[in-house]
Write a protein that holds these residues in place. Structure first.
Motif, PDB file in Angstrom:
ATOM      1  N   GLU A   6       0.945  -1.136  -0.072  1.00 43.43           N
ATOM      2  CA  GLU A   6       0.173  -0.089  -0.078  1.00 43.43           C
ATOM      3  C   GLU A   6       0.733   1.148   0.185  1.00 43.43           C
ATOM      4  N   SER A   7       0.341   2.249  -0.633  1.00 39.65           N
ATOM      5  CA  SER A   7       1.124   3.669  -0.624  1.00 39.65           C
ATOM      6  C   SER A   7      -0.052   4.600  -0.817  1.00 39.65           C
ATOM      7  N   GLY A   8       0.341   5.895  -0.339  1.00 37.07           N
ATOM      8  CA  GLY A   8      -0.445   7.035  -0.670  1.00 37.07           C
ATOM      9  C   GLY A   8      -0.994   7.633   0.512  1.00 37.07           C
ATOM     10  N   GLY A   9      -0.894   6.952   1.539  1.00 34.82           N
ATOM     11  CA  GLY A   9      -1.276   7.449   3.013  1.00 34.82           C
ATOM     12  C   GLY A   9      -0.653   8.684   3.449  1.00 34.82           C
ATOM     13  N   GLY A  10      -1.229   9.425   4.392  1.00 34.41           N
ATOM     14  CA  GLY A  10      -0.454  10.750   4.772  1.00 34.41           C
ATOM     15  C   GLY A  10      -1.476  11.431   5.798  1.00 34.41           C
ATOM     16  N   LEU A  11      -0.884  12.712   5.908  1.00 31.73           N
ATOM     17  CA  LEU A  11      -1.779  13.683   6.826  1.00 31.73           C
ATOM     18  C   LEU A  11      -2.529  14.696   5.840  1.00 31.73           C
ATOM     19  N   VAL A  12      -3.906  14.740   6.052  1.00 31.49           N
ATOM     20  CA  VAL A  12      -4.749  15.398   5.521  1.00 31.49           C
ATOM     21  C   VAL A  12      -5.862  16.174   6.431  1.00 31.49           C
ATOM     22  N   GLN A  13      -6.118  17.508   5.932  1.00 30.82           N
ATOM     23  CA  GLN A  13      -7.085  18.143   6.594  1.00 30.82           C
ATOM     24  C   GLN A  13      -8.474  17.657   6.336  1.00 30.82           C
ATOM     25  N   PRO A  14      -9.357  17.862   7.340  1.00 31.20           N
ATOM     26  CA  PRO A  14     -10.716  17.351   7.023  1.00 31.20           C
ATOM     27  C   PRO A  14     -11.351  18.133   5.759  1.00 31.20           C
ATOM     28  N   GLY A  15     -12.233  17.277   4.934  1.00 32.25           N
ATOM     29  CA  GLY A  15     -12.567  17.733   3.778  1.00 32.25           C
ATOM     30  C   GLY A  15     -11.655  17.528   2.534  1.00 32.25           C
ATOM     31  N   GLY A  16     -10.414  17.042   2.989  1.00 33.15           N
ATOM     32  CA  GLY A  16      -9.316  16.929   1.834  1.00 33.15           C
ATOM     33  C   GLY A  16      -9.716  15.584   1.326  1.00 33.15           C
ATOM     34  N   LEU A  18      -7.250  11.891  -0.449  1.00 36.73           N
ATOM     35  CA  LEU A  18      -6.058  11.271  -0.716  1.00 36.73           C
ATOM     36  C   LEU A  18      -6.437  10.061  -1.615  1.00 36.73           C
ATOM     37  N   ARG A  19      -5.658   9.640  -2.482  1.00 37.42           N
ATOM     38  CA  ARG A  19      -5.703   8.427  -3.151  1.00 37.42           C
ATOM     39  C   ARG A  19      -4.559   7.277  -2.809  1.00 37.42           C
ATOM     40  N   LEU A  20      -5.125   6.256  -2.404  1.00 38.09           N
ATOM     41  CA  LEU A  20      -4.391   5.247  -1.983  1.00 38.09           C
ATOM     42  C   LEU A  20      -4.068   4.000  -3.144  1.00 38.09           C
ATOM     43  N   SER A  21      -2.911   3.607  -3.006  1.00 33.84           N
ATOM     44  CA  SER A  21      -2.698   2.707  -4.120  1.00 33.84           C
ATOM     45  C   SER A  21      -2.177   1.263  -3.622  1.00 33.84           C
ATOM     46  N   CYS A  22      -2.746   0.071  -4.295  1.00 34.21           N
ATOM     47  CA  CYS A  22      -2.397  -1.239  -3.723  1.00 34.21           C
ATOM     48  C   CYS A  22      -1.475  -1.698  -4.805  1.00 34.21           C
ATOM     49  N   SER A  23      -0.404  -1.920  -4.864  1.00 34.12           N
ATOM     50  CA  SER A  23       0.479  -2.779  -5.781  1.00 34.12           C
ATOM     51  C   SER A  23       0.471  -3.982  -5.741  1.00 34.12           C
ATOM     52  N   ASP A 114      -4.361 -12.589   1.580  1.00 33.14           N
ATOM     53  CA  ASP A 114      -3.187 -12.121   1.758  1.00 33.14           C
ATOM     54  C   ASP A 114      -3.221 -10.709   1.975  1.00 33.14           C
ATOM     55  N   TRP A 115      -2.305 -10.031   2.633  1.00 22.30           N
ATOM     56  CA  TRP A 115      -2.454  -8.868   3.218  1.00 22.30           C
ATOM     57  C   TRP A 115      -1.237  -8.039   2.996  1.00 22.30           C
ATOM     58  N   GLY A 116      -1.340  -6.667   2.718  1.00 22.28           N
ATOM     59  CA  GLY A 116      -0.165  -5.774   2.752  1.00 22.28           C
ATOM     60  C   GLY A 116       0.022  -5.221   4.096  1.00 22.28           C
ATOM     61  N   ARG A 117       1.077  -4.476   4.252  1.00 17.85           N
ATOM     62  CA  ARG A 117       1.330  -4.049   5.708  1.00 17.85           C
ATOM     63  C   ARG A 117       0.794  -2.689   6.202  1.00 17.85           C
ATOM     64  N   GLY A 118      -0.146  -2.048   5.291  1.00 10.87           N
ATOM     65  CA  GLY A 118      -0.614  -1.041   5.661  1.00 10.87           C
ATOM     66  C   GLY A 118      -0.032   0.374   5.432  1.00 10.87           C
ATOM     67  N   THR A 119      -0.863   1.401   5.427  1.00  7.06           N
ATOM     68  CA  THR A 119      -0.350   2.606   5.243  1.00  7.06           C
ATOM     69  C   THR A 119      -1.478   3.629   6.054  1.00  7.06           C
TER      70      THR A 119
END
Length: 125
Positions: A6-16, A18-23, A114-119
């Motif tokens: 997984e990738s694409g996580g982060g800090l975002v303000q309310p109302g914002g 994000l796009r997460l990707s699972c490769s 099967d699982w990823g490690r998370g973001t």
């Protein structure tokens, strides 16, 4: 060997947004259902969204309907989770998971092998 990252996580303000990707690697993505799950501190892991490997059938948790959109690009071996209008209660570690029963799309963690490690996704002002 099935691997999910997984990738694409982060800090975002309310109302914002994000796009997460699972490769995916080590398997043919077309033949798997992919699910997104999340787990907040002190809470159980919950299903967010899934997309089947057959006809791209999707499902969403009620808490994210109308705000999140799942999609897949089998050629790029990637599944995306577009998250809009984010709320503080969306804060969690987000995981993607693969289910070889590609005809189903269910939001039950024990259906997935099967699982990823998370973001980490943090929604805060």
């Amino acid at each position: 060997q099935v691997q999910l990252v997984e990738s694409g996580g982060g800090l975002v303000q309310p109302g914002g947004s994000l796009r997460l990707s699972c490769s995916a690697s080590g398997f043919t993505l077309d033949y798997y259902t992919i699910g997104w799950f999340r787990q907040a501190p002190g809470k159980e892991r919950e299903g967010v969204s899934c997309i089947s490997g057959t006809d791209g059938t999707t499902d969403y948790a009620d808490s994210v309907k109308g705000r999140f959109t799942i999609s897949r690009d089998n050629a790029k071996k990637t599944v995306y989770l577009q998250m809009n209008s984010l709320k503080p209660e969306d804060t969690a570690v987000y995981y993607c998971a693969a289910d070889p029963d590609y005809g189903l799309c269910v939001l039950l963690p024990n259906q997935y092998d099967d699982w990823g490690r998370g973001t980490q996704v943090t929604v805060s002002s």
